[in-house]
Scaffold this motif. Structure first.
Motif, PDB file in Angstrom:
ATOM      1  N   ARG A 153      78.172  57.947  34.087  1.00 43.81           N
ATOM      2  CA  ARG A 153      78.338  59.348  33.703  1.00 43.81           C
ATOM      3  C   ARG A 153      77.102  59.846  32.942  1.00 43.81           C
ATOM      4  O   ARG A 153      76.593  60.940  33.200  1.00 43.81           O
ATOM      5  CB  ARG A 153      79.594  59.506  32.853  1.00 43.81           C
ATOM      6  CG  ARG A 153      79.842  60.923  32.350  1.00 43.81           C
ATOM      7  CD  ARG A 153      81.210  61.015  31.680  1.00 43.81           C
ATOM      8  NE  ARG A 153      81.449  62.342  31.126  1.00 43.81           N
ATOM      9  CZ  ARG A 153      81.316  62.646  29.837  1.00 43.81           C
ATOM     10  NH1 ARG A 153      80.943  61.684  28.978  1.00 43.81           N
ATOM     11  NH2 ARG A 153      81.551  63.866  29.409  1.00 43.81           N
ATOM     12  N   ALA A 154      76.623  59.056  31.996  1.00 45.63           N
ATOM     13  CA  ALA A 154      75.439  59.448  31.242  1.00 45.63           C
ATOM     14  C   ALA A 154      74.216  59.536  32.150  1.00 45.63           C
ATOM     15  O   ALA A 154      73.367  60.424  31.988  1.00 45.63           O
ATOM     16  CB  ALA A 154      75.189  58.457  30.106  1.00 45.63           C
ATOM     17  N   TRP A 155      74.118  58.593  33.088  1.00 43.97           N
ATOM     18  CA  TRP A 155      73.000  58.606  34.040  1.00 43.97           C
ATOM     19  C   TRP A 155      72.997  59.896  34.845  1.00 43.97           C
ATOM     20  O   TRP A 155      71.956  60.548  35.000  1.00 43.97           O
ATOM     21  CB  TRP A 155      73.136  57.378  34.950  1.00 43.97           C
ATOM     22  CG  TRP A 155      72.072  57.225  35.977  1.00 43.97           C
ATOM     23  CD1 TRP A 155      70.722  57.175  35.788  1.00 43.97           C
ATOM     24  CD2 TRP A 155      72.280  57.077  37.390  1.00 43.97           C
ATOM     25  NE1 TRP A 155      70.076  57.013  36.987  1.00 43.97           N
ATOM     26  CE2 TRP A 155      71.006  56.935  37.974  1.00 43.97           C
ATOM     27  CE3 TRP A 155      73.409  57.031  38.186  1.00 43.97           C
ATOM     28  CZ2 TRP A 155      70.842  56.772  39.349  1.00 43.97           C
ATOM     29  CZ3 TRP A 155      73.250  56.857  39.544  1.00 43.97           C
ATOM     30  CH2 TRP A 155      71.987  56.732  40.120  1.00 43.97           C
ATOM     31  N   LEU A 156      74.159  60.327  35.340  1.00 40.59           N
ATOM     32  CA  LEU A 156      74.243  61.568  36.114  1.00 40.59           C
ATOM     33  C   LEU A 156      73.960  62.776  35.230  1.00 40.59           C
ATOM     34  O   LEU A 156      73.295  63.726  35.663  1.00 40.59           O
ATOM     35  CB  LEU A 156      75.623  61.683  36.758  1.00 40.59           C
ATOM     36  CG  LEU A 156      75.931  60.667  37.867  1.00 40.59           C
ATOM     37  CD1 LEU A 156      77.406  60.744  38.265  1.00 40.59           C
ATOM     38  CD2 LEU A 156      75.036  60.884  39.083  1.00 40.59           C
ATOM     39  N   TYR A 157      74.456  62.780  33.998  1.00 41.75           N
ATOM     40  CA  TYR A 157      74.176  63.886  33.086  1.00 41.75           C
ATOM     41  C   TYR A 157      72.680  64.007  32.824  1.00 41.75           C
ATOM     42  O   TYR A 157      72.127  65.109  32.727  1.00 41.75           O
ATOM     43  CB  TYR A 157      74.913  63.684  31.762  1.00 41.75           C
ATOM     44  CG  TYR A 157      76.168  64.508  31.622  1.00 41.75           C
ATOM     45  CD1 TYR A 157      76.148  65.752  31.009  1.00 41.75           C
ATOM     46  CD2 TYR A 157      77.383  64.036  32.108  1.00 41.75           C
ATOM     47  CE1 TYR A 157      77.296  66.509  30.877  1.00 41.75           C
ATOM     48  CE2 TYR A 157      78.550  64.783  31.982  1.00 41.75           C
ATOM     49  CZ  TYR A 157      78.503  66.020  31.363  1.00 41.75           C
ATOM     50  OH  TYR A 157      79.646  66.766  31.245  1.00 41.75           O
ATOM     51  N   ARG A 158      72.019  62.867  32.701  1.00 41.47           N
ATOM     52  CA  ARG A 158      70.585  62.906  32.420  1.00 41.47           C
ATOM     53  C   ARG A 158      69.832  63.515  33.592  1.00 41.47           C
ATOM     54  O   ARG A 158      68.925  64.333  33.408  1.00 41.47           O
ATOM     55  CB  ARG A 158      70.080  61.498  32.121  1.00 41.47           C
ATOM     56  CG  ARG A 158      68.639  61.473  31.641  1.00 41.47           C
ATOM     57  CD  ARG A 158      68.226  60.080  31.219  1.00 41.47           C
ATOM     58  NE  ARG A 158      66.924  60.095  30.572  1.00 41.47           N
ATOM     59  CZ  ARG A 158      66.331  59.019  30.095  1.00 41.47           C
ATOM     60  NH1 ARG A 158      66.936  57.846  30.173  1.00 41.47           N
ATOM     61  NH2 ARG A 158      65.150  59.100  29.522  1.00 41.47           N
ATOM     62  N   ILE A 159      70.198  63.134  34.806  1.00 42.62           N
ATOM     63  CA  ILE A 159      69.551  63.712  35.986  1.00 42.62           C
ATOM     64  C   ILE A 159      69.789  65.213  36.032  1.00 42.62           C
ATOM     65  O   ILE A 159      68.855  66.003  36.213  1.00 42.62           O
ATOM     66  CB  ILE A 159      70.089  63.041  37.266  1.00 42.62           C
ATOM     67  CG1 ILE A 159      69.728  61.556  37.294  1.00 42.62           C
ATOM     68  CG2 ILE A 159      69.521  63.737  38.506  1.00 42.62           C
ATOM     69  CD1 ILE A 159      70.385  60.792  38.433  1.00 42.62           C
TER      70      ILE A 159
END
Length: 473
Positions: free
Chosen positions: A201-207
């Motif tokens: 989830r954090a990875w997608l938010y960062r993108i």
């Protein structure tokens, strides 16, 4: 006539039609070739996107209901991509190609790669995604490599909250939809290392956050006061901020609310609010302050997580949050605690007021409308330049179009209640004189204070399908 597939080399038969020879042995090979061509020249082949849409429409299952819903949801990205290509085709030459290209001056750098936790680990694929790349999106109905179905399921689980996150940053439903799709594409390109991601989830938010910041850097847009319109009485109030890109967001596309993760004494805005007055206020902030406040106080990430998502230090992220909070307190109306709770459904009194508003408009009852509106009511109509800051000016503008005796009479109205941005709203259909069909005309989003309408934001009708509404009635 037979030949060899241009992708895998397997034998294929003739196909396509008179004078044509098939180039690929399967749809999968055709899609693979399509992506390779797309990566090579950067030009989005709209014709192939239309072909893909046609194929998918033919495979939509009408029953059971869950299958119908899944198939239609799978079509949404394609239609969003097609809409984006059409918009960019209408722009000046070369402008469309600029979108999403970070180059050496990109504000946020290459996309974050899979990693344990939030930190980047491997430098696999540093190209910046362009708007033209969107047709490469993979869905569970178009699996082209091992793991695609699992990855698509992962992304679908976060699609709604990512779209809302992009919308809060950008203020535009169309642009939020576009950048959500680009988030999918960028993440999918790096998906081979997804097993090493500790927090998907954090990875997608960062993108998504980096894509939005790059977009905002290129656009360089901020709300500015409306300017006087020659020959029009706009009222005696101060001009409201103008945001031509502002669009409504359908409430039925909101994600399930998450439990707040920040401390109560650090809240500056509502955890789930999408109200237009909040969007207008936060659009005044510089992009990185805006992102910091939204990540910290709205999306609920911790100080450390917010810094990691922005690619900065905790001290820098905290400074951006504090400056943003201070600016929002000055810009938002009412007390600070008014913004510290999630958006709730309209009260019975607000729904009754909405019903009276629709009935008065359908009857062309000007006096009834006057009784529903505050004296200092504000009406804006993004992206149009018209604005009104008093009931007298607002009613004077509306009267000529709904009065059947007026030479400027627009026609008869029908309205449907909808929910947009956590606020009561109506979708208006207009039957013009001499016609028989009511056609989509506008979406009015209402802000109600003390039992009366304090603000009306009128939007154009192209988002009716996003609200699940037909264009005619």
């Amino acid at each position: 006539m037979s030949g060899r597939c241009e992708v895998c080399g397997d034998p294929i038969g003739s196909g396509g039609g008179p004078g044509r020879t098939a180039s690929y042995c399967s749809a999968a090979c055709r899609q693979r070739a399509y992506r390779e061509r797309h990566r090579a020249d950067g030009v989005p082949p709209a014709r192939e996107l239309l072909t893909d849409l046609g194929d998918r429409l033919g495979r939509v299952r009408l029953a059971p209901g869950s299958a119908f819903h899944a198939d239609v949801e799978g079509l949404t990205p394609r239609f969003a991509q097609l809409r984006r290509l059409a918009r960019e085709a209408g722009r000046e030459p070369g402008r469309g190609a600029e979108r999403g290209t970070g180059g050496p001056e990109a504000a946020t750098g290459p996309e974050p790669e899979p990693a344990t936790g939030l930190e980047p680990e491997a430098a696999a694929g540093t190209e910046t995604v362009t708007a033209a790349a969107a047709p490469e999106i993979v869905t569970p109905t178009a699996v082209t490599k091992p793991g695609d179905a699992d990855f698509a399921a992962l992304f679908e689980g976060h699609r709604r909250e990512l779209r809302v996150h992009c919308y809060r940053l950008l203020g535009s439903y169309d642009e939020a939809e576009d950048l959500t799709q680009e988030t999918f594409l960028r993440a999918w390109r790096a998906e081979e290392g997804l097993d090493g991601v500790g927090n998907p989830r954090a990875w997608l938010y960062r993108i998504a956050t980096r894509l939005c910041l790059d977009f905002l850097r290129r656009q360089n847009r901020r709300p500015v006061p409306y300017e006087p319109v020659p020959g029009m009485d706009s009222g005696d109030g101060p001009p409201p901020p103008r945001m031509p890109w502002l669009q409504p967001f359908p409430d039925d596309q909101l994600p399930e609310p998450a439990a707040p993760r920040h401390e109560p004494d650090e809240q500056a805005v509502a955890g789930e609010t999408l109200e237009l007055v909040f969007l207008t206020a936060i659009q005044r902030l510089p992009p990185r302050q805006r992102a910091a406040v939204i990540l910290r106080d709205v999306a609920g990430w911790s100080a450390r997580e917010t810094a990691d998502l922005l690619g900065t230090t905790v001290a820098s992220a905290n400074s951006a949050v504090q400056r943003g909070r201070s600016a929002l307190r000055e810009a938002l109306p009412g007390r600070r605690e008014d913004w510290s709770a999630p958006t709730v459904a309209p009260s019975p009194e607000e729904l009754a007021l909405l019903q009276r508003y629709m009935e008065a408009a359908a009857r062309a009852d000007i006096d009834a409308v006057v009784g529903l509106v505050r004296e200092d009511a504000v009406l804006t109509m993004p992206p149009n330049p018209f604005w009104f800051t008093s009931r007298e000016a607002l009613i004077g503008f509306v009267r000529s179009s709904i009065d059947p005796a007026s030479p400027l009479f627009a026609g008869d109205w029908r309205h449907l209640p909808v929910r947009a941005n956590g606020q009561p709203a109506v979708a208006g259909y207009l039957r013009r004189p001499g016609t028989t069909v009511f056609r989509a005309q506008l979406i009015d989003v209402l802000r109600i204070e003390d039992g009366r309408i304090a603000e009306i934001t009128t939007f154009e009708p192209h988002l009716f399908p996003a609200f699940g509404l037909p264009m005619t009635r």
